[in-house]
Write a protein that holds these residues in place. Sequence first.
Motif, PDB file in Angstrom:
ATOM      1  N   UNK A   1       0.365  -1.431  -0.075  1.00 56.81           N
ATOM      2  CA  UNK A   1      -0.266  -0.241   0.083  1.00 56.81           C
ATOM      3  C   UNK A   1       0.859   0.890   0.187  1.00 56.81           C
ATOM      4  N   UNK A   2       2.066   1.218   0.387  1.00 53.43           N
ATOM      5  CA  UNK A   2       2.757   2.817   0.723  1.00 53.43           C
ATOM      6  C   UNK A   2       4.265   2.056   0.720  1.00 53.43           C
ATOM      7  N   UNK A   3       4.935   2.925   0.560  1.00 52.17           N
ATOM      8  CA  UNK A   3       6.908   3.087  -0.151  1.00 52.17           C
ATOM      9  C   UNK A   3       7.161   2.548   1.170  1.00 52.17           C
ATOM     10  N   UNK A   4       6.536   3.444   2.246  1.00 56.16           N
ATOM     11  CA  UNK A   4       6.788   3.569   3.949  1.00 56.16           C
ATOM     12  C   UNK A   4       6.883   1.978   4.161  1.00 56.16           C
ATOM     13  N   UNK A   5       5.783   1.477   4.019  1.00 55.16           N
ATOM     14  CA  UNK A   5       5.369  -0.044   4.347  1.00 55.16           C
ATOM     15  C   UNK A   5       6.769  -1.377   3.748  1.00 55.16           C
ATOM     16  N   UNK A   6       7.499  -0.672   2.835  1.00 52.39           N
ATOM     17  CA  UNK A   6       7.933  -1.567   1.841  1.00 52.39           C
ATOM     18  C   UNK A   6       9.168  -1.405   2.354  1.00 52.39           C
ATOM     19  N   UNK A   7       9.138   0.067   2.947  1.00 50.35           N
ATOM     20  CA  UNK A   7      10.570  -0.097   3.368  1.00 50.35           C
ATOM     21  C   UNK A   7      10.791  -0.317   5.395  1.00 50.35           C
ATOM     22  N   UNK A   8       9.919  -0.945   5.324  1.00 50.93           N
ATOM     23  CA  UNK A   8       9.507  -1.321   6.718  1.00 50.93           C
ATOM     24  C   UNK A   8      10.338  -2.609   6.475  1.00 50.93           C
ATOM     25  N   UNK A   9       9.603  -3.581   5.889  1.00 49.27           N
ATOM     26  CA  UNK A   9       9.054  -4.809   5.768  1.00 49.27           C
ATOM     27  C   UNK A   9      10.578  -5.509   5.547  1.00 49.27           C
ATOM     28  N   UNK A  10      10.983  -4.418   4.370  1.00 52.19           N
ATOM     29  CA  UNK A  10      12.601  -4.722   4.091  1.00 52.19           C
ATOM     30  C   UNK A  10      13.305  -4.825   5.491  1.00 52.19           C
ATOM     31  N   UNK A  11      13.491  -3.614   6.426  1.00 53.63           N
ATOM     32  CA  UNK A  11      14.476  -3.814   8.005  1.00 53.63           C
ATOM     33  C   UNK A  11      13.774  -4.637   8.384  1.00 53.63           C
ATOM     34  N   UNK A  12      12.581  -5.721   8.758  1.00 54.34           N
ATOM     35  CA  UNK A  12      12.465  -6.730   9.268  1.00 54.34           C
ATOM     36  C   UNK A  12      13.294  -7.892   8.565  1.00 54.34           C
ATOM     37  N   UNK A  13      13.087  -8.161   7.736  1.00 52.15           N
ATOM     38  CA  UNK A  13      13.302  -9.026   6.971  1.00 52.15           C
ATOM     39  C   UNK A  13      14.878  -9.186   6.678  1.00 52.15           C
ATOM     40  N   UNK A  14      15.294  -7.825   6.655  1.00 50.22           N
ATOM     41  CA  UNK A  14      17.210  -7.729   6.784  1.00 50.22           C
ATOM     42  C   UNK A  14      17.163  -8.060   8.984  1.00 50.22           C
ATOM     43  N   UNK A  15      16.731  -7.785   9.897  1.00 48.55           N
ATOM     44  CA  UNK A  15      16.850  -8.246  10.576  1.00 48.55           C
ATOM     45  C   UNK A  15      17.438  -9.199  11.056  1.00 48.55           C
ATOM     46  N   UNK A  16      16.285 -10.066  10.595  1.00 52.41           N
ATOM     47  CA  UNK A  16      15.846 -11.506  11.181  1.00 52.41           C
ATOM     48  C   UNK A  16      15.466 -12.339   9.773  1.00 52.41           C
ATOM     49  N   UNK A  17      15.583 -13.978  10.081  1.00 48.70           N
ATOM     50  CA  UNK A  17      14.815 -14.917   9.118  1.00 48.70           C
ATOM     51  C   UNK A  17      13.932 -15.188   9.451  1.00 48.70           C
ATOM     52  N   UNK A  18      13.273 -15.044   8.357  1.00 49.37           N
ATOM     53  CA  UNK A  18      11.796 -15.411   8.765  1.00 49.37           C
ATOM     54  C   UNK A  18      11.180 -16.971   8.522  1.00 49.37           C
ATOM     55  N   UNK A  19      10.788 -17.628   8.905  1.00 49.01           N
ATOM     56  CA  UNK A  19      10.471 -18.966   8.862  1.00 49.01           C
ATOM     57  C   UNK A  19       8.982 -18.791   8.079  1.00 49.01           C
ATOM     58  N   UNK A  20       8.539 -18.058   8.117  1.00 41.98           N
ATOM     59  CA  UNK A  20       6.922 -18.146   7.428  1.00 41.98           C
ATOM     60  C   UNK A  20       6.765 -17.047   6.815  1.00 41.98           C
ATOM     61  N   UNK A  21       6.346 -16.501   5.436  1.00 41.47           N
ATOM     62  CA  UNK A  21       5.690 -15.203   5.014  1.00 41.47           C
ATOM     63  C   UNK A  21       4.301 -15.886   4.762  1.00 41.47           C
TER      64      UNK A  21
END
Length: 517
Positions: A332-352
Amino acid sequence: MDFDYSLYLVTNRDCLPDGITYEESLEQALKGGVTIVQVREKSADTGEFLEIARATKRICDKYNVPLIIDDRIDIALAVGADGVHLGQTDMPLEVARKLLPANVIIGISCRTSEEVKRAVAGGADYIGIGTIYATSTKVVKTPLVGPRNIGEILAALDDTSVKSVAIGGIKSTNAVRTLFGSITASGKSLDGLAVISDIVASREPLIAAKRLKDSVSHFKASRTRFSLGDYTTESLKGSVGKALKYVRQLSPLVHQITNTVVTTQSANATIALGASPIMATSPEEMEDLAKIPGGLLINFGTLTSLEGMIAAGQYANQNKKPIIFDPVGVGATSFRKLKAAELLNAWQATVIKGNPAEIGALSNSSEVQSKGVDSAGSGFADPASVVRALALRERCVVGMTGEVDWVSDGKHVARLANGHSLLGHITGSGCMVGTSVATFCGALSVAEKKVSLNPLADGDMFVATIAGISAVAVASEIAALRPDVQGPGTFLPALIDELSKLTPEVLSEKVNVEIVS
Ligand code: 3NM
């Protein structure tokens, strides 16, 4: 020379805590599992450097661990070191090669594919890729590499036997993420992690080293397997019912950081399934919570408590606790996209887990557009390929929900066709699915503790994701048929009722699942 690069310690006397000597710290680190040591002395005179190198060699010899000297070929020769490490602006690799005996290895710091290619051509034995994360240990003027770009740089080592480590801001909290980020398209990955402060600045260097070493060892033992292997439609039906049995028997703790719209509803759905919810968001409590087995849901619907989300995920990775990431409205917003990338850089998800618009946004696809947090698009032309590609890229299980749901572990793809249209008329039904997936992942990671599948979580996360999605979908079908359900208002409590009444047998019987590849 075939050295073990798993845990590469770079020394730095400036980082030592008060009251711990250089020798004590080094020896503890070696006891904790350091496999190779580099002496790095940026301000010592030659005499002092030589003395430190000699003392280090004595201790390393005791533990049969190789010694590398930073930059100074003369010191390496004088102490009989096993290798030399060069920076991009130090003595050229080709010159160093001529000066050193053939059995002395040479490593070089690189931050781009071009530098890696030059290192390979120059005869490097290993490369150090950095700077990965921000660090206060070294002044760095170049842009950070970040964990998700390591793989691309590492690809320049394809078809070579040159080894690699990553360096810069690596800690036990981001070790798993760093290693996963490094996997290349051809399946290569880092040989190890190089650290200074996480070990040297620690008051307990043995424990600090052991934590890091454990992460590397788990990763190497089972790098890319997320699921148990071969599935049939029949076997999946049985596994989904068995998974619900585990939820009921084990009642796992499901830690959820979710949005303010759905908190109560998600907690109720967790209880209805038979598990225990905890909706904690403060960063300060994440380390303790991660030690309790179960699942972790990170749903960033209202994007508060980002700091808590980062801490929770990092501690979860460290404790092999599955992380279910629900990137609500990411397109929905580029801000959310940026924050999702920040989280996915910080840890490894098991399931998306996401709807087509969310999965499309994470896949950088414009095929399905986003409108608010609802997916407005009708779907992808080839949804199976979309989920498989994202699962491969992010090295996790991907679940895409919609009229038909798609789940992939990067290899297999399952198609699920349960659910009632009333789910689309209440808020937070997608979030409830995320909660349910986290509940099943939590249960299976506890139940299948001995089935070591990947460094992120024990248990079959592919099956857990299918079970989590189908439990809500099947309960919705049953709820919608009840005579007391008149519309969305009466549907929601009926759905919670039916989740709590759902039996493993009914779930196995009604789940409409098919393995498509
Ligand atoms: N080299 P810490 S970063 C020595 O980017 C060194 O090449 C780097 O220390 C590079 O583990 C770095 O405390 C410092 O972040 C690593």
